[in-house]
Design a protein around this motif. Sequence first.
Motif, PDB file in Angstrom:
ATOM      1  N   ARG A 132      53.471  32.732  34.839  1.00  0.00           N
ATOM      2  CA  ARG A 132      54.670  33.323  35.443  1.00  0.00           C
ATOM      3  C   ARG A 132      55.665  33.847  34.410  1.00  0.00           C
ATOM      4  N   ASN A 136      53.983  37.593  29.709  1.00  0.00           N
ATOM      5  CA  ASN A 136      52.608  37.745  30.181  1.00  0.00           C
ATOM      6  C   ASN A 136      52.438  39.155  30.753  1.00  0.00           C
ATOM      7  N   GLN A 139      49.402  40.098  32.998  1.00  0.00           N
ATOM      8  CA  GLN A 139      49.309  39.269  34.196  1.00  0.00           C
ATOM      9  C   GLN A 139      48.055  38.402  34.180  1.00  0.00           C
TER      10      GLN A 139
END
Length: 170
Positions: A132, A136, A139
Amino acid sequence: MPKAKGRNRRKKFDYKTNRKKLKRKMAKKAAPRIECAQIRKAWNNKKSVAQNLAEMGLASDPNRTLPIQEVKKMEVASTVREKVVIKPHVVNELEAEASLPEVTMSTLSKEFIDYVRYMIETYKDNYKAMARDDLNYYQDTPHQIKKKIESYKRFYPSEYAALQQKMEIS
């Protein structure tokens, strides 16, 4: 319909070209470059490929060297002719080179290392929180992040151990 201009003209001898040099150049093109240094050193251009390889103790045709033998009940002893190896040093050098350990020089990218270090320092082993995180970009799922951290452990075990000690202290 008109013909091409140069089709009917007779061929003229070119006195400017060096025929000996041209012959050497064509012979060089016809014979491919041998990549293996040991074989290239021992190679004799006046002999055939099979003769050169036989002198070095190498097989030119593996099917003839190790034929698949059919089982016959009558024949007990098989006659195998031993070939004379004139240049055994080639095989010895090839075996010595093959016995050397393979050195892998692969590493991970700087961005990948920074990403993994940041994730470990920030979240320790909470992979769901890592997934989350704003950093990132790709993803990655928690499982993908875990695999990336494991690959970092494989490539840099000492740095990972130092990072773990740093995390235990703080």
